[in-house]
Write an enzyme that holds these catalytic residues in place. Sequence first.
Site, mmCIF file in Angstrom:
data_model
loop_
_atom_site.group_PDB
_atom_site.id
_atom_site.type_symbol
_atom_site.label_atom_id
_atom_site.label_comp_id
_atom_site.label_asym_id
_atom_site.label_seq_id
_atom_site.Cartn_x
_atom_site.Cartn_y
_atom_site.Cartn_z
ATOM 1 N N LYS A 17 0.576 -1.497 0.237
ATOM 2 C CA LYS A 17 0.095 -0.741 -0.225
ATOM 3 C C LYS A 17 0.676 1.425 0.187
ATOM 4 O O LYS A 17 0.493 2.006 -0.308
ATOM 5 C CB LYS A 17 -1.250 0.057 1.682
ATOM 6 N N GLN A 75 -5.066 -1.181 9.555
ATOM 7 C CA GLN A 75 -4.824 -2.815 9.228
ATOM 8 C C GLN A 75 -5.022 -3.479 10.105
ATOM 9 O O GLN A 75 -4.627 -3.849 10.957
ATOM 10 C CB GLN A 75 -3.158 -2.693 8.582
ATOM 11 N N ASP A 99 -10.963 3.081 3.667
ATOM 12 C CA ASP A 99 -11.083 1.524 3.425
ATOM 13 C C ASP A 99 -12.819 1.353 3.849
ATOM 14 O O ASP A 99 -13.189 0.705 2.934
ATOM 15 C CB ASP A 99 -10.528 0.355 4.672
#
Length: 290
Positions: A54, A98, A121
């Site tokens: 990422k 995460q 997200d």
Amino acid sequence: MVAEIIDGFAIAAELRRDIAARAAEMKEAYGVVPGLAVVLVGDDPASAVYVRNKLKATAECGLRSVEHVLPANTSEADLLDLVGKLNADPSVHGILVQLPLPKQIDADKVLGLIDPDKDVDGFHPVNAGRLSIGLPGFVPCTPRGSQILIDRVLPNLAGKHAVVIGRSNIVGKPMAQLLLQKNATVTIAHSKTADLPGLCRTADVLVAAVGRPLMVKGDWVKPGAVVIDVGINRIEVDGKGKLVGDVDFASVAEVAGHITPVPKGVGPMTIACLMLNTLDSAARRIAAES
Ligand code: NAD
């Protein structure tokens, strides 16, 4: 092989180039560089690889990223405190925590504290709600990327039947919402669905997001269907590790019209859509402030 491969790797590269061009324009016009804060707690090796990928994509797209690596024994209070600081930081347009988080931390509590307008997200309940009622918000990256791939090969879904296997909050449910917005007739299948192969055979678009290696076989698929394989499973073949999807590519490619490979299908699109969500977030802030 009958099916045409949907090249997620190439389409994601194209998308990243487009994002980089738009980010450069944004910097030129407004002096704003979209910023993504990535929070990694603990030392899960798979998570570390995802975060690295990422961060690499962020740099490639000309976005700014800040990594926060916290030890595995971080308390929930400390993580909530960091999220609060990132919420308040105007240089941060996107916050990504995460998953999975260590046991002592309630992931729902942490994700629920992220400012919905920085929730790139798309996991915050507010964004799930916005998606379900058709308001602008952040769409989770994997379904957003999968929908872009479907649009490439079947832009008009009116009158089509889409079957999504899997009902998770991060893939299956938002995927179904996107397909519904595109006027498909949508069925969500899951572990309790009866006659899954029979149901799948009625699908013009079949999205597999299950986490079961090679589950969907050629005789589950309607000839000419678009098959999107979200699954990422590591299996052993001849003593060597191999990544495979939820779709048995060899048999399904003999029947389907279009199919995504694993790897180089949905995976690269997920990361590109994280960049897209971060750019969108910065663009929305600029629009709101001008
Ligand atoms: P999950 O475990 O949260 O959900 C799996 C879903 O599959 C559940 O809703 C369950 O009901 C359903 N299911 C399980 N067994 C089934 C069966 N035998 N028949 C029918 N349905 C069944 O998983 P998830 O987070 O949605 O991820 C699904 C897969 O997608 C995993 O392999 C994951 O690694 C992969 N994934 C890939 C990406 C990507 O970028 N390509 C992103 C996220 C997840």
